[in-house]
Each structure stands twice: as structure tokens, then as C-alpha cells.
Scaffold this motif. Structure first.
Motif, PDB file in Angstrom:
ATOM      1  N   GLY A   1       0.808  -1.214   0.000  1.00  0.00           N
ATOM      2  CA  GLY A   1       0.000   0.000   0.000  1.00  0.00           C
ATOM      3  C   GLY A   1       0.841   1.264   0.000  1.00  0.00           C
ATOM      4  O   GLY A   1       2.077   1.218  -0.041  1.00  0.00           O
ATOM      5  N   CYS A   2       0.168   2.411   0.032  1.00  0.00           N
ATOM      6  CA  CYS A   2       0.878   3.693   0.026  1.00  0.00           C
ATOM      7  C   CYS A   2      -0.024   4.787   0.585  1.00  0.00           C
ATOM      8  O   CYS A   2      -1.232   4.791   0.331  1.00  0.00           O
ATOM      9  N   ASP A   3       0.580   5.708   1.349  1.00  0.00           N
ATOM     10  CA  ASP A   3      -0.193   6.817   1.936  1.00  0.00           C
ATOM     11  C   ASP A   3       0.180   8.156   1.315  1.00  0.00           C
ATOM     12  O   ASP A   3      -0.176   9.204   1.855  1.00  0.00           O
ATOM     13  N   ASN A   4       0.919   8.155   0.218  1.00  0.00           N
ATOM     14  CA  ASN A   4       1.461   9.428  -0.273  1.00  0.00           C
ATOM     15  C   ASN A   4       0.535  10.231  -1.174  1.00  0.00           C
ATOM     16  O   ASN A   4       0.672  11.441  -1.275  1.00  0.00           O
ATOM     17  N   TYR A   5      -0.357   9.579  -1.842  1.00  0.00           N
ATOM     18  CA  TYR A   5      -1.337  10.268  -2.705  1.00  0.00           C
ATOM     19  C   TYR A   5      -0.692  11.263  -3.678  1.00  0.00           C
ATOM     20  O   TYR A   5      -1.075  12.430  -3.712  1.00  0.00           O
ATOM     21  N   CYS A   6       0.277  10.803  -4.444  1.00  0.00           N
ATOM     22  CA  CYS A   6       0.771  11.641  -5.541  1.00  0.00           C
ATOM     23  C   CYS A   6      -0.412  11.850  -6.490  1.00  0.00           C
ATOM     24  O   CYS A   6      -1.207  10.913  -6.700  1.00  0.00           O
ATOM     25  N   ALA A   7      -0.515  13.050  -7.064  1.00  0.00           N
ATOM     26  CA  ALA A   7      -1.754  13.437  -7.745  1.00  0.00           C
ATOM     27  C   ALA A   7      -2.127  12.533  -8.915  1.00  0.00           C
ATOM     28  O   ALA A   7      -3.297  12.402  -9.256  1.00  0.00           O
ATOM     29  N   TYR A   8      -1.134  11.910  -9.542  1.00  0.00           N
ATOM     30  CA  TYR A   8      -1.390  11.114 -10.748  1.00  0.00           C
ATOM     31  C   TYR A   8      -1.644   9.646 -10.450  1.00  0.00           C
ATOM     32  O   TYR A   8      -1.951   8.864 -11.338  1.00  0.00           O
ATOM     33  N   CYS A   9      -1.495   9.229  -9.193  1.00  0.00           N
ATOM     34  CA  CYS A   9      -1.283   7.802  -8.908  1.00  0.00           C
ATOM     35  C   CYS A   9      -2.512   7.065  -8.367  1.00  0.00           C
ATOM     36  O   CYS A   9      -3.205   7.538  -7.467  1.00  0.00           O
ATOM     37  N   VAL A  10      -2.715   5.865  -8.884  1.00  0.00           N
ATOM     38  CA  VAL A  10      -3.869   5.045  -8.505  1.00  0.00           C
ATOM     39  C   VAL A  10      -3.527   4.106  -7.337  1.00  0.00           C
ATOM     40  O   VAL A  10      -4.419   3.550  -6.695  1.00  0.00           O
ATOM     41  N   VAL A  11      -2.221   3.964  -7.037  1.00  0.00           N
ATOM     42  CA  VAL A  11      -1.791   2.947  -6.061  1.00  0.00           C
ATOM     43  C   VAL A  11      -2.514   3.041  -4.703  1.00  0.00           C
ATOM     44  O   VAL A  11      -3.015   2.031  -4.202  1.00  0.00           O
ATOM     45  N   PRO A  12      -2.606   4.222  -4.074  1.00  0.00           N
ATOM     46  CA  PRO A  12      -3.272   4.248  -2.771  1.00  0.00           C
ATOM     47  C   PRO A  12      -4.730   3.753  -2.835  1.00  0.00           C
ATOM     48  O   PRO A  12      -5.262   3.261  -1.842  1.00  0.00           O
ATOM     49  N   PHE A  13      -5.348   3.857  -4.011  1.00  0.00           N
ATOM     50  CA  PHE A  13      -6.753   3.451  -4.138  1.00  0.00           C
ATOM     51  C   PHE A  13      -6.897   1.962  -4.420  1.00  0.00           C
ATOM     52  O   PHE A  13      -7.902   1.362  -4.057  1.00  0.00           O
TER      53      PHE A  13
ATOM     54  N   GLY B   1       8.714  -2.143  -1.822  1.00  0.00           N
ATOM     55  CA  GLY B   1       7.697  -1.333  -1.151  1.00  0.00           C
ATOM     56  C   GLY B   1       7.483  -0.093  -1.999  1.00  0.00           C
ATOM     57  O   GLY B   1       8.383   0.285  -2.762  1.00  0.00           O
ATOM     58  N   GLN B   2       6.328   0.541  -1.914  1.00  0.00           N
ATOM     59  CA  GLN B   2       6.105   1.752  -2.706  1.00  0.00           C
ATOM     60  C   GLN B   2       6.988   2.889  -2.225  1.00  0.00           C
ATOM     61  O   GLN B   2       7.353   3.773  -2.986  1.00  0.00           O
ATOM     62  N   ASN B   3       7.306   2.881  -0.922  1.00  0.00           N
ATOM     63  CA  ASN B   3       8.217   3.883  -0.374  1.00  0.00           C
ATOM     64  C   ASN B   3       8.952   3.244   0.802  1.00  0.00           C
ATOM     65  O   ASN B   3       8.542   3.396   1.954  1.00  0.00           O
TER      66      ASN B   3
ATOM     67  N   SER C   1      12.346   4.206  -3.497  1.00  0.00           N
ATOM     68  CA  SER C   1      12.717   5.154  -2.466  1.00  0.00           C
ATOM     69  C   SER C   1      12.108   6.516  -2.820  1.00  0.00           C
ATOM     70  O   SER C   1      12.429   7.052  -3.872  1.00  0.00           O
ATOM     71  N   HIS C   2      11.226   7.036  -1.987  1.00  0.00           N
ATOM     72  CA  HIS C   2      10.646   8.360  -2.273  1.00  0.00           C
ATOM     73  C   HIS C   2      11.662   9.428  -1.852  1.00  0.00           C
ATOM     74  O   HIS C   2      12.107   9.431  -0.699  1.00  0.00           O
ATOM     75  N   PRO C   3      12.029  10.350  -2.758  1.00  0.00           N
ATOM     76  CA  PRO C   3      13.078  11.333  -2.421  1.00  0.00           C
ATOM     77  C   PRO C   3      12.774  12.138  -1.151  1.00  0.00           C
ATOM     78  O   PRO C   3      13.703  12.462  -0.398  1.00  0.00           O
TER      79      PRO C   3
ATOM     80  N   ASN D   1       2.032  16.841  -6.107  1.00  0.00           N
ATOM     81  CA  ASN D   1       2.023  16.547  -4.664  1.00  0.00           C
ATOM     82  C   ASN D   1       3.212  15.670  -4.249  1.00  0.00           C
ATOM     83  O   ASN D   1       3.068  14.752  -3.440  1.00  0.00           O
ATOM     84  N   ARG D   2       4.397  15.960  -4.803  1.00  0.00           N
ATOM     85  CA  ARG D   2       5.554  15.122  -4.499  1.00  0.00           C
ATOM     86  C   ARG D   2       6.292  15.569  -3.231  1.00  0.00           C
ATOM     87  O   ARG D   2       7.125  14.842  -2.692  1.00  0.00           O
ATOM     88  N   LYS D   3       6.081  16.809  -2.783  1.00  0.00           N
ATOM     89  CA  LYS D   3       6.613  17.282  -1.490  1.00  0.00           C
ATOM     90  C   LYS D   3       8.137  17.392  -1.416  1.00  0.00           C
ATOM     91  O   LYS D   3       8.743  17.175  -0.363  1.00  0.00           O
TER      92      LYS D   3
HETATM   93 FE1  SF4 Z   1       2.685   6.193  -3.605  1.00  0.00          FE
HETATM   94 FE2  SF4 Z   1       4.621   6.039  -5.437  1.00  0.00          FE
HETATM   95 FE3  SF4 Z   1       2.074   6.293  -6.204  1.00  0.00          FE
HETATM   96 FE4  SF4 Z   1       3.325   8.344  -5.044  1.00  0.00          FE
HETATM   97  S1  SF4 Z   1       3.877   7.376  -7.017  1.00  0.00           S
HETATM   98  S2  SF4 Z   1       1.257   7.607  -4.537  1.00  0.00           S
HETATM   99  S3  SF4 Z   1       4.646   7.307  -3.598  1.00  0.00           S
HETATM  100  S4  SF4 Z   1       2.954   4.589  -5.112  1.00  0.00           S
END
Ligand code: SF4
Ligand code: SAM
Length: 542
Positions: free
Chosen positions: A228-240, A272-274, A308-310, A347-349
């Protein structure tokens, strides 16, 4: 653990009774119902318990009818689309279905069960899944008893809609349903029903690792350390589609790696996603602490990780590249864009200055570190000036390799609602420009290694050995493996002392003679790796 399978026919009213009796003999065998209407069962007997099991049956035969039957093995065709995490999940799916009598086949036509493990990160991957499912409908027309299941991210995202849209599909199971899969398949076999299981928990249960049979190709394996992932990058479907970030207990990870090493595995890639946020939420150990524990596992030669999330790359992780002898000098550090304005919209922070600062620290600490990245071109609102900044960043960092993608809208991702979408032709053009630029750096980075001796962890025989290419006329066996910095090396042995042995899993010193865009070519030198050289890129060139 590989069990011994035997098939029996019993009075179908006695199946429950048999299962109940066997529970009393803890662990000697597990019974699975193959065909409830015919009373056909399969006993999966634990190794060493065959005699005890036969005695129990002999006793029971006095009261009920039990006769052995010959059964054909059932075949599972498993197709995986997408990332390394899906590869890992597919292996675990196969392990979980083995006790039901399913053996993997490479032929779709001979399958009794087809499972497609899907990816929905980009629109293209989702289209690929649906076009494959379309082909399956044709196969099922001629094979009514074939069971077809769809798992992974598309299954999670679309759920019930897949059953409505595609009558040939029997099962849709989500990213958190892997542990429940045997029960679901069993239900379908027994009742020929159609099922959907896309249940998702806030804190997900990470399926316990099941060990597979040893094969020669098991030199390097993926190990999922978090989901899973809690980062919610604006383009990304992974957290959903993969749910909230959940880390696996370190003890469970270590146990899995130890088993892999006992089975001949030499390298693990932690997934892992991050990975940088590993353990934080559940207050387990930190990621560098986990690396220290894995680094201490005897017999393991190399450790890699991704992604690895920067924003979360810590000073402790940077020094881990210096301190842990098994940690390979390669980091995948996805930047996504070279423009601060676009990074904010994504939303990459982090900013590009912060990113470059981390790249500099990594290179200061570990001079030979290879850096790769992901980039999205054509994010909504990306101007020519933004794109130019991405090209500038590539020139500044000089990546060892890049994965670049054209932006696509994904369901639920916030960027779907952003204005100023970029046209498909412009996205294509930008992608090509970027890939052409990167190609020069990839080639240059590879060329620098010509003349050096690299420690190559051998995966197996090279595909190129049959044709003798790229060394025309060379008839020696050619092998393939990777350098510590993750570059593919094809090499031959010539007069090497180990010429007649399988080199899979061995660290071989290879002198690099040629560099291509995506691989290196060289000759084994016969030099033995020293402890310090296990991961290092020792350069023996004058
Ligand atoms: Fe998570 Fe990576 Fe998707 Fe960002 S790009 S929401 S860090 S899985
Ligand atoms: N968790 C990782 C990270 O943060 O970089 C990677 C996750 S994603 C599975 C892999 C890559 O797919 C991303 O790094 C991004 O470049 C790309 N990607 C994700 N969503 C995308 C989209 N909607 N369009 C195009 N590329 C996308």
C-alpha cells in the motif's frame, strides 16, 4: 514444504467426518474436496507422514468406503502484468493453489485455471489486461469447465463490473484477497458459481510467505516488505487499489530471506512503494535498521531495494550504502519531473534543489553509486519550459538509466480533474526527446566500465550464447548476470577454471570488453572475489 498428493473417492457424506478425524492427527495431512458430487478428495500428506496416514485410512476403511482414484493433475496458467510486486504476488498465488492440486503450466490451452494478475498504474497496462481477457473469452467457448480469475489492481479497481462486462470470468479478487484465494477457487470448483472478493482493510493483513520449490533460476528474488501507500501523488492510482501503507514485521521478512538463502538464493530485492517509510507507522524498526538485520544473514551476497521516495530519503539510509557490505551501490530515486511547479502539482513534497542535494550526498558517501529514476512526461499543465527543466535535470544528474512514461489519467487520481491536459502527440514527442537524451548518458556510463573488472552475480546462461553474438564466431558458453550497480553483463568463460560447471549463483570476476546501450559484454578473468569486493566495483584497469 512440498506435500505428497493422493486422490480418493469416499461417500460424499463422509468428507466432513474425514476432515474432522484428520484434525486430531495434527499436521499429517490436509484434505481438499476436488469434486463434491463424486466424493473425490485429495489428501496432501506431509513428507515423512505417509505411513501414519496409510494406517489411519486402513482403520477408517473398516467403517466407510475409501478407494484410491487416479486423477489428472490440474493445470494453472498464471499471467502477470506490471511491477515486481505483482511478480511476488503471483508466486505466492501459485504456492497457495498447489495444495488444491494445481501445477503451473506455460500453455494457456492446457490450463484448467487461468489467473491474470493485473496492473492499473498506467492506462496502457489496464488496456493490456482487458485485451488479454478478451482472448480468454474465445478459449472458454470451447472449454466450459475452464475457470478464469482476474486479480491485482484492475480487479480491485473494477470489482463486480468485470463480471458484468465479461461473462467468461468466474472470479475477481482484489489486492488483499490472496490469502482467501484457495477458498474462493474451491467454492467455484464445487458450485460453479461466479465470485467477487475486493474487500479492503484499513490495516491490511500481509499474507504469510509460502516457500516454493527450488529451481536453478532462483539466484535473485523479490521480497515484499510493505504494501500500500499513503502518499497520494496526484497522478497515482496505487493508494486506491493497494490500500493504506502497512509494513511487514521484521521477523517475518528475516524468516523469509533465511529460507530463500537456504534454497540457494544469493540476492534479494526488497519491495515497497516507499521503503523509506518502512516501519514508521506501526513503530517497527526503521528501514536502515531492517537493512542491518538483513545484512547479517549468512550466505546472502547482495541486497537491493525499490522504491525510495526522495522526500523520505534519510541520512541514515545514505550512510547505509557505505556501511553495509551487501547493500548494492544502486538507488532508484524517482524524480517524476525537473520542474518545481509540476512537482507541486504532483504533490511530491520536494523541490529540485532538495532532490539534487540528496543526489550529491549519495555520491559523496558512495562514489560508485548508480542512480536511476522514473519520469512522467505530459503531466497536466506541463509547459515547454517545465519540460526543458526536466531535460536540464537529466543533464545535471547524468542518470545511469531512466524509466519514462507518458502521463495517463487514472481512476480516482486527483490529476484527472486538473485542466490543461497535454495532447497525445505532444506527450509522445516529449517522451522521445527525453529517451534520446538519456540514451547518450546510459551509453556513456556503460562505456566508462570498459577495461574494468566487475563482480558479476551470475543468473544463468545468456540467451545470446546460442547465436554466438555479440562476439561472432565465439563458441564458448555465454552467461549472464549483473554488476553490483545493476548493469547486465553477458560474458564467456574461455579458459576459465570453472568452464564445465554451472555458474548460476556464483560471483565471477568479469573483465568488460564492450559496452552497448543496455548491456555490457566481457570475459571471466578467473579472479576470486574478496570479501570487500563482493559488492564493490573494483577497477583492475591500469
Ligand atoms: Fe505512492 Fe509512489 Fe504512487 Fe506516489 S507514485 S502515490 S509514492 S505509489
Ligand atoms: N512508488 C513509486 C514512487 O513513488 O516512485 C512508484 C510507483 S508507480 C507503480 C511506478 C511509476 O509509474 C511512477 O514512478 C510513475 O513514474 C509512473 N506512473 C504512476 N502513475 C502514472 C500515470 N498516471 N501516468 C503515467 N505514469 C505513471
Amino acid at each position: 514444504m512440498k506435500t505428497i498428493k493422493q486422490h480418493y473417492r469416499v461417500d460424499r457424506r463422509e468428507i466432513a467426518f474425514l476432515k474432522f478425524i484428520l484434525e486430531a492427527y495434527d499436521g499429517i495431512a490436509v484434505l481438499k474436496t476436488e469434486d463434491a458430487s463424486q466424493g473425490v478428495i485429495t489428501a496432501h500428506i506431509a513428507p515423512g507422514c505417509e505411513k501414519q496416514f496409510a494406517d489411519v485410512l486402513q482403520d477408517l476403511k473398516k467403517d466407510i468406503m475409501i478407494e484410491p482414484v487416479q486423477m489428472n493433475t490440474k493445470h494453472l496458467y498464471l499471467h502477470t502484468i506490471g511491477c515486481q510486486m505483482n511478480v511476488y504476488d503471483s508466486e505466492q498465488i501459485a504456492m497457495r493453489l498447489a495444495p488444491l492440486g494445481y501445477e503451473q503450466t506455460a500453455s494457456m490451452d492446457s490450463a484448467d485455471l487461468i489467473i491474470i494478475n493485473t496492473c492499473s498504474v498506467r492506462a496502457k497496462a489496464e488496456q493490456k489486461a482487458f485485451s488479454l481477457l478478451g482472448r480468454l473469452a474465445r478459449i472458454k467457448r470451447n472449454k466450459r469447465r475452464l475457470i478464469i480469475g482476474v486479480g491485482g489492481c484492475v480487479a480491485q479497481q473494477e470489482g463486480e463490473k468485470i463480471l458484468e462486462r465479461m461473462p467468461c470470468i468466474d472470479l475477481v479478487f482484489g489486492t488483499q484477497a490472496i490469502d482467501r484465494l484457495p477458498r474462493l477457487i474451491q467454492q467455484i470448483e464445487d458450485r460453479r458459481c461466479r465470485l467477487v472478493d475486493v474487500e479492503m482493510d484499513e490495516v491490511q493483513d500481509i499474507p504469510e510467505f509460502l516457500e516454493g520449490p527450488r529451481t536453478e533460476s532462483q539466484v535473485s528474488k523479490f521480497v515484499t516488505i510493505m504494501r500500500g501507500c499513503d502518499n497520494y501523488c496526484a497522478y497515482c492510482v496505487v493508494p486506491f487499489v493497494r490500500g493504506r501503507e502497512t509494513s511487514r514485521e521484521p521477523e517475518s521478512i528475516i524468516r523469509e530471506i533465511r529460507i530463500l538463502v537456504e534454497n540457494g538464493v544469493k540476492e534479494v530485492t526488497l519491495l515497497g512503494q516507499n521503503v523509506n517509510s518502512y516501519g514508521k507507522k506501526q513503530r517497527l524498526c526503521s528501514f536502515p535498521e531492517l537493512l542491518a538485520k538483513i545484512n547479517a544473514i549468512e550466505g546472502l551476497l547482495r541486497i537491493r531495494f525499490t522504491t525510495s521516495h526522495p522526500k523520505d530519503l534519510s541520512p541514515e539510509l545514505i550512510v547505509a550504502f557505505r556501511d553495509f557490505d551487501k547493500l548494492c551501490p544502486h538507488i532508484h530515486l524517482p524524480v517524476q519531473s525537473g520542474s518545481d511547479r509540476i512537482l507541486k502539482r504532483m504533490n511530491r513534497k520536494y523541490t529540485i534543489d532538495q532532490y539534487l542535494d540528496k543526489v550529491a550526498k549519495l555520491r559523496d558517501t558512495c562514489t560508485d553509486i548508480a542512480i536511476t529514476s522514473d519520469i512522467i512526461v505530459g503531466f497536466p499543465g506541463e509547459t515547454e519550459a517545465d519540460f526543458e527543466k526536466t531535460l536540464e535535470l537529466i543533464k545535471t544528474v547524468e542518470y545511469d538509466g531512466l524509466f519514462a512514461f507518458q502521463y495517463s489519467d487514472r481512476p480516482n487520481a486527483p490529476s484527472v480533474k486538473l485542466p490543461d491536459k497535454i495532447s497525445e502527440p505532444l506527450k509522445r514527442e516529449r517522451l522521445q526527446t527525453l529517451l534520446d537524451l538519456q540514451e547518450k548518458f546510459t551509453k556513456r556510463k556503460n562505456k566508462v566500465l570498459v577495461g574494468s573488472t566487475q563482480w558479476v552475480l551470475t543468473d544463468g546462461l545468456s540467451k545470446k550464447q546460442v547465436s554466438g553474438q555479440p562476439d561472432a564466431g565465439n563458441r564458448a558458453l555465454q552467461w549472464t548476470g549483473r554488476t553490483p550497480s545493476n548493469k547486465i553483463v553477458n560474458f564467456y568463460l574461455d579458459e576459465h577454471p570453472a568452464a564445465n560447471q554451472s555458474l548460476a549463483g556464483q560471483l565471477i570476476g568479469v573483465r568488460i570488453d564492450k559496452a552497448f546501450s543496455h548491456s555490457l559484454f566481457g570475459k571471466a578473468t578467473g579472479a576470486e572475489p574478496s570479501a570487500g569486493g563482493l559488492k564493490g566495483v573494483e577497477n583492475y584497469a591500469a
